[in-house]
Design a protein around this motif. Structure first.
Motif, short mmCIF file in Angstrom:
data_model
loop_
_atom_site.label_atom_id
_atom_site.label_comp_id
_atom_site.label_asym_id
_atom_site.label_seq_id
_atom_site.Cartn_x
_atom_site.Cartn_y
_atom_site.Cartn_z
N VAL A 77 -2.82 -15.36 -16.08
CA VAL A 77 -2.83 -13.94 -15.73
C VAL A 77 -2.27 -13.79 -14.33
CG1 VAL A 77 -4.28 -11.91 -15.34
CG2 VAL A 77 -4.82 -13.49 -17.20
N ILE A 78 -1.27 -12.93 -14.16
CA ILE A 78 -0.65 -12.71 -12.86
C ILE A 78 -1.20 -11.40 -12.28
CG2 ILE A 78 1.50 -12.55 -11.58
CD1 ILE A 78 1.15 -15.17 -13.11
N PRO A 79 -2.13 -11.47 -11.33
CA PRO A 79 -2.71 -10.24 -10.77
C PRO A 79 -1.76 -9.57 -9.80
CG PRO A 79 -3.60 -12.15 -9.64
CD PRO A 79 -2.70 -12.69 -10.72
N GLU A 80 -1.90 -8.27 -9.66
CA GLU A 80 -1.12 -7.51 -8.70
C GLU A 80 -2.05 -7.07 -7.56
OE1 GLU A 80 2.01 -7.25 -8.94
OE2 GLU A 80 2.38 -7.79 -11.03
N MET A 81 -1.57 -7.15 -6.33
CA MET A 81 -2.40 -6.79 -5.19
C MET A 81 -2.69 -5.29 -5.17
SD MET A 81 -0.97 -9.26 -2.15
CE MET A 81 -2.32 -8.90 -1.04
N ILE A 82 -1.71 -4.48 -5.57
CA ILE A 82 -1.90 -3.03 -5.67
C ILE A 82 -1.24 -2.56 -6.96
CG2 ILE A 82 -2.11 -2.55 -3.20
CD1 ILE A 82 0.82 -1.80 -3.15
N HIS A 83 -1.63 -1.38 -7.43
CA HIS A 83 -1.05 -0.85 -8.64
C HIS A 83 0.45 -0.60 -8.47
CE1 HIS A 83 -5.33 0.57 -9.53
NE2 HIS A 83 -5.03 -0.30 -10.47
N GLU A 84 1.17 -0.69 -9.58
CA GLU A 84 2.61 -0.46 -9.56
C GLU A 84 2.96 0.92 -9.03
OE1 GLU A 84 6.31 -0.49 -12.76
OE2 GLU A 84 4.55 -1.76 -13.13
N GLN A 85 2.15 1.94 -9.39
CA GLN A 85 2.40 3.30 -8.90
C GLN A 85 2.20 3.40 -7.39
OE1 GLN A 85 0.38 2.30 -11.33
NE2 GLN A 85 0.26 3.78 -13.03
N THR A 86 1.16 2.72 -6.89
CA THR A 86 0.91 2.72 -5.45
C THR A 86 2.05 2.06 -4.70
OG1 THR A 86 -1.48 2.59 -5.87
CG2 THR A 86 -0.73 2.04 -3.65
N ARG A 87 2.53 0.94 -5.23
CA ARG A 87 3.64 0.22 -4.60
C ARG A 87 4.90 1.08 -4.57
NH1 ARG A 87 5.46 -4.76 -3.41
NH2 ARG A 87 3.45 -5.67 -3.94
N ALA A 88 5.22 1.70 -5.68
CA ALA A 88 6.44 2.52 -5.74
C ALA A 88 6.35 3.69 -4.77
CB ALA A 88 6.65 3.02 -7.16
N ALA A 89 5.19 4.35 -4.72
CA ALA A 89 5.02 5.50 -3.82
C ALA A 89 5.09 5.06 -2.36
CB ALA A 89 3.69 6.19 -4.10
N ALA A 90 4.49 3.91 -2.05
CA ALA A 90 4.51 3.40 -0.68
C ALA A 90 5.93 3.06 -0.24
CB ALA A 90 3.61 2.17 -0.56
N LEU A 91 6.67 2.37 -1.11
CA LEU A 91 8.05 2.01 -0.76
C LEU A 91 8.92 3.25 -0.59
CD1 LEU A 91 8.62 -1.07 -3.10
CD2 LEU A 91 8.59 -1.08 -0.60
N GLN A 92 8.71 4.24 -1.43
CA GLN A 92 9.48 5.49 -1.32
C GLN A 92 9.22 6.17 0.02
OE1 GLN A 92 8.54 8.39 -4.34
NE2 GLN A 92 10.37 9.59 -3.94
N GLU A 93 7.95 6.22 0.42
CA GLU A 93 7.60 6.88 1.69
C GLU A 93 8.11 6.09 2.88
OE1 GLU A 93 6.43 10.08 3.76
OE2 GLU A 93 6.29 9.87 1.57
N ILE A 94 7.98 4.76 2.82
CA ILE A 94 8.49 3.91 3.91
C ILE A 94 9.98 4.12 4.08
CG2 ILE A 94 8.90 1.52 4.64
CD1 ILE A 94 6.31 0.80 3.10
N LYS A 95 10.72 4.08 2.98
CA LYS A 95 12.17 4.24 3.04
C LYS A 95 12.55 5.62 3.57
CE LYS A 95 16.31 3.52 0.23
NZ LYS A 95 16.82 3.10 -1.12
#
Length: 386
Positions: A77-95
């Motif tokens: 099982v490959i766990p994710e540190m944060i949800h995919e939606q959280t990651r996408a939103a964070a990267l969008q805001e950072i950029k």
């Protein structure tokens, strides 16, 4: 369901995965996890059968390792540190915010981006939570050549795990999180030719690169919603305890603890991220490089804390044991991640086993990992960790 303190998607709980260097991929293998481009968009989905052309393309875009489907490791099982939606939103805001700052004067009054990043941090902290058993998994496997935005998010996540393990309260985690997320914001004022140069910088280029710390501090220190300690993280994250760092050559207690954690996470991510011009180091290799600076660049106690939070042997990695047997990392203990569970798939004579079995290195203390499949070798060309 949780593993090592992280949530993962139920619809992918029982996936058959093995971590394989792109150089060892063969046509006909099936992809086990998605491949992303630099904008976080999916290039290839799970289950895609790899062709020679696709394998060649993966190498061209700077991907060092991918997960492939493998029946022997069906319960990984490959766990994710944060949800995919959280990651996408964070990267969008950072950029969005970083690119907006690129056209702003360093001495501007206010850009008013503090509120945006505070909301990003709230979402990240909600995902990670206050769990004491969180571990740092290898980030961005299957992502193309990493940019400043991904690096900033990675360093933030690593730093927060370290802060949680150090017992920080919510206010401290917010200060550390914002500081780590924005530690390299000054690089938006650095020439792209220098920032992304695939090789050693000249003395003049290096001096230009070093100015990102002071620039970042100036951008953040008076910004509403940005804690002053977070601004000091941008200023101090390249300081080292022996005074060899920059911009001020501060030593030991002159450097804030937040900046010391971020300095470790920053260097670690630079070494373990794929680049078009260099192969990523595996976590245990990067830890060896960091430990070479114990007592000079980094505090021994902080290195030990970092080591205890890092899964130095990623799930799915093929390894060789001192017994001569070969196996695959199938589980990681949150409390002792450096002693994982290994599924033995070949005996000491190299013969494939019909009935693979597991060896728990936390119990079998005389058994050790001596080698891995696809370990990087050679100089760290193009890794600007300073």
């Amino acid at each position: 369901m949780q593993l090592g303190g992280f949530r993962y998607q139920n619809n992918r709980e029982r996936i058959k995965l093995r971590l394989v260097p792109v150089t060892l991929l063969r046509a006909g293998m099936k992809l086990g996890k998605k491949i992303y481009n630099e904008n976080g968009m999916v290039l290839l989905s799970e289950g895609v059968e790899l062709t020679s052309r696709l394998i060649e393309r993966l190498g061209q875009v700077g991907i060092g390792y991918v997960y492939i489907e493998d029946a022997v490791t069906e319960d990984i099982v490959i766990p994710e540190m944060i949800h995919e939606q959280t990651r996408a939103a964070a990267l969008q805001e950072i950029k969005k915010q970083f690119q907006g700052l690129s056209s702003y004067s360093v001495d501007h009054k206010h850009k008013y981006f503090g509120k945006s990043f505070y909301k990003v941090m709230e979402s990240i902290l909600d995902d990670i939570g206050g769990r004491q058993d969180a571990i740092i998994m290898l980030m961005d496997i299957g992502a193309a050549d990493q940019d400043l935005y991904h690096h900033s998010l990675n360093v933030c996540l690593y730093s927060l795990v370290l802060g949680i393990s150090n017992g920080y309260d919510n206010n401290q985690l917010m200060e550390l999180g914002i500081g780590s997320l924005l530690h390299d914001i000054g690089k938006m004022k650095i020439s792209p030719q220098v920032l992304y140069k695939p090789g050693k910088l000249t003395d003049e280029e290096y001096e230009h690169m070093k100015t990102h710390t002071v620039i970042g501090y100036k951008l953040l220190k008076d910004e509403p919603g940005i804690p002053l300690l977070s601004a000091h993280c941008a200023l101090q994250h390249h300081e080292r305890i022996d005074g060899s760092g920059y911009p001020h050559g501060w030593k030991k207690d002159q450097i804030h603890e937040y900046a010391k954690w971020i300095g470790l996470a920053d260097s670690y991510d630079a070494m373990t991220a794929s680049r078009i011009y260099k192969q990523a180091l595996l976590p245990y290799e990067a830890m060896e490089v960091l430990y070479a600076g114990a007592g000079t660049l980094y505090e021994q106690r902080m290195l030990e804390a970092f080591r205890d939070c890092v899964a130095i042997y990623p799930l799915g990695l093929s390894v060789v044991l001192n017994t001569g047997e070969e196996g695959v990392v199938v589980r990681i203990h949150p409390k002792i991640p450096q002693r994982p569970v290994i599924r033995i798939v070949r005996d000491r004579d190299g013969q494939e086993l019909k009935a693979p079995y597991d060896v728990d290195l936390s119990v079998s203390l005389s058994v050790m990992i001596t080698n891995t499949l696809g370990a990087a070798t050679g100089p760290l060309g193009g890794v600007h960790v300073d």
